[in-house]
Design an enzyme around this catalytic site. Sequence first.
Site, PDB file in Angstrom:
ATOM      1  N   ASN A 104       0.449  11.982  -2.202  1.00 59.58           N
ATOM      2  CA  ASN A 104       1.666  12.687  -2.086  1.00 59.58           C
ATOM      3  C   ASN A 104       2.602  12.255  -3.037  1.00 59.58           C
ATOM      4  O   ASN A 104       3.197  10.842  -2.700  1.00 59.58           O
ATOM      5  CB  ASN A 104       1.839  11.907  -0.702  1.00 59.58           C
ATOM      6  N   LYS A 134       5.602  12.884  -3.166  1.00 61.70           N
ATOM      7  CA  LYS A 134       6.858  13.008  -2.507  1.00 61.70           C
ATOM      8  C   LYS A 134       8.035  13.478  -3.596  1.00 61.70           C
ATOM      9  O   LYS A 134       7.669  14.384  -4.074  1.00 61.70           O
ATOM     10  CB  LYS A 134       7.544  11.560  -1.919  1.00 61.70           C
ATOM     11  N   HIS A 192       4.691  14.440   8.109  1.00 64.22           N
ATOM     12  CA  HIS A 192       4.774  13.166   7.614  1.00 64.22           C
ATOM     13  C   HIS A 192       6.011  12.219   8.059  1.00 64.22           C
ATOM     14  O   HIS A 192       6.950  13.120   8.318  1.00 64.22           O
ATOM     15  CB  HIS A 192       5.245  13.144   5.856  1.00 64.22           C
ATOM     16  N   GLU A 212       8.490  10.684   6.872  1.00 60.37           N
ATOM     17  CA  GLU A 212       9.439  10.768   6.298  1.00 60.37           C
ATOM     18  C   GLU A 212      10.113  12.153   6.640  1.00 60.37           C
ATOM     19  O   GLU A 212      11.406  12.363   6.719  1.00 60.37           O
ATOM     20  CB  GLU A 212       9.237  10.851   4.583  1.00 60.37           C
ATOM     21  N   GLU A 240      -0.824   7.104   9.290  1.00 60.46           N
ATOM     22  CA  GLU A 240       0.242   6.169   8.654  1.00 60.46           C
ATOM     23  C   GLU A 240       1.113   5.648   9.278  1.00 60.46           C
ATOM     24  O   GLU A 240       2.250   6.117   9.724  1.00 60.46           O
ATOM     25  CB  GLU A 240       0.912   7.432   7.594  1.00 60.46           C
ATOM     26  N   GLY A 248       5.332   2.679   1.886  1.00 55.03           N
ATOM     27  CA  GLY A 248       6.004   2.342   0.819  1.00 55.03           C
ATOM     28  C   GLY A 248       6.788   1.093   0.950  1.00 55.03           C
ATOM     29  O   GLY A 248       7.703   0.583   0.076  1.00 55.03           O
ATOM     30  N   SER A 303       0.807   2.206   1.670  1.00 58.53           N
ATOM     31  CA  SER A 303       0.558   1.111   0.764  1.00 58.53           C
ATOM     32  C   SER A 303      -0.958   0.914   0.208  1.00 58.53           C
ATOM     33  O   SER A 303      -1.427  -0.158  -0.276  1.00 58.53           O
ATOM     34  CB  SER A 303       1.227  -0.346   1.415  1.00 58.53           C
TER      35      SER A 303
HETATM   36  P1  PGA Z   1       2.639   4.777   0.084  1.00 55.55           P
HETATM   37  O1  PGA Z   1       2.872   6.084   0.809  1.00 55.55           O
HETATM   38  O2  PGA Z   1       1.382   4.890  -0.601  1.00 55.55           O
HETATM   39  O3  PGA Z   1       3.801   4.732  -0.891  1.00 55.55           O
HETATM   40  O4  PGA Z   1       2.936   3.814   1.079  1.00 55.55           O
HETATM   41  C1  PGA Z   1       1.965   6.776   1.643  1.00 55.55           C
HETATM   42  C2  PGA Z   1       2.272   8.099   2.305  1.00 55.55           C
HETATM   43  O5  PGA Z   1       3.576   8.212   2.684  1.00 55.55           O
HETATM   44  O6  PGA Z   1       1.526   9.086   2.262  1.00 55.55           O
END
Ligand code: PGA
Length: 251
Positions: free
Chosen positions: A8, A10, A92, A94, A162, A168, A206
Amino acid sequence: MRKLAAGNWKMNGMTASIAEARAVSIAHPNPSVDILLCPPATLLSRMAESLANSSVALGAQDCHPAACGAHTGDIAASMLVEGGASAIIVGHSERRADHGEGDATVKAKAEAAIAAGVVAIVCIGETLEEREAGRTLDVTRAQIAGSLPAGATAANTVVAYEPVWAIGTGKVATPEQIAEVHADLRATLAGLVSDASEMRLLYGGSVKAANAAEIFALGNVDGALVGGASLTADNFNPIIDALEAAASASS
Ligand code: PGA
């Protein structure tokens, strides 16, 4: 089932990043797992041209629940499919946080993805506050029940667990935490769909080369949804390699 390494991007990626996706495909010409990259919508059709007939499939990061209409700034699932998406991430954390999307909206978006003929990747996960209050499984069960699209099957739906606090942040959930939630998800799904044992459950938060093998060795982990470490081939390739190794160990 075939495992899935999904990236992803983003709100990252300009034209130059297409070369990273190509480098992923070149490193994995004939993978034993599915590889999916979800770039920003602006890159989708150009990446689709660049990666035609390659091992890397493309997805989108969100869609509007409606088929078309007066929704300035939004993109319908069918448009993303025309642009080259074979999967669409919905829910997601976010988007849930930044855009106030609740389970009903996520469900409607997942249904729009499926109606457009592609796979819905439904994301769920608890916040740190919820985990510390001992509510993790209550939250993930409620999110899965509320967000799973009508008519969900293993062929049209993927679930991504997640934990919000692991996204992140560099803080990966422990193997025990991941295994506990994934086992519970599998059991919860068994009450909701007829082919729960075949539905792919991804872990996200992560994931990187250094922890991928340990995560992929866990039961009920059928791949990963990777953010930051999917942006470059150098970082994403070893994660795909680790998933291929796990796939061959479990077959
Ligand atoms: P990350 O994001 O691997 O940067 O922690 C994972 C995600 O949000 O899908």
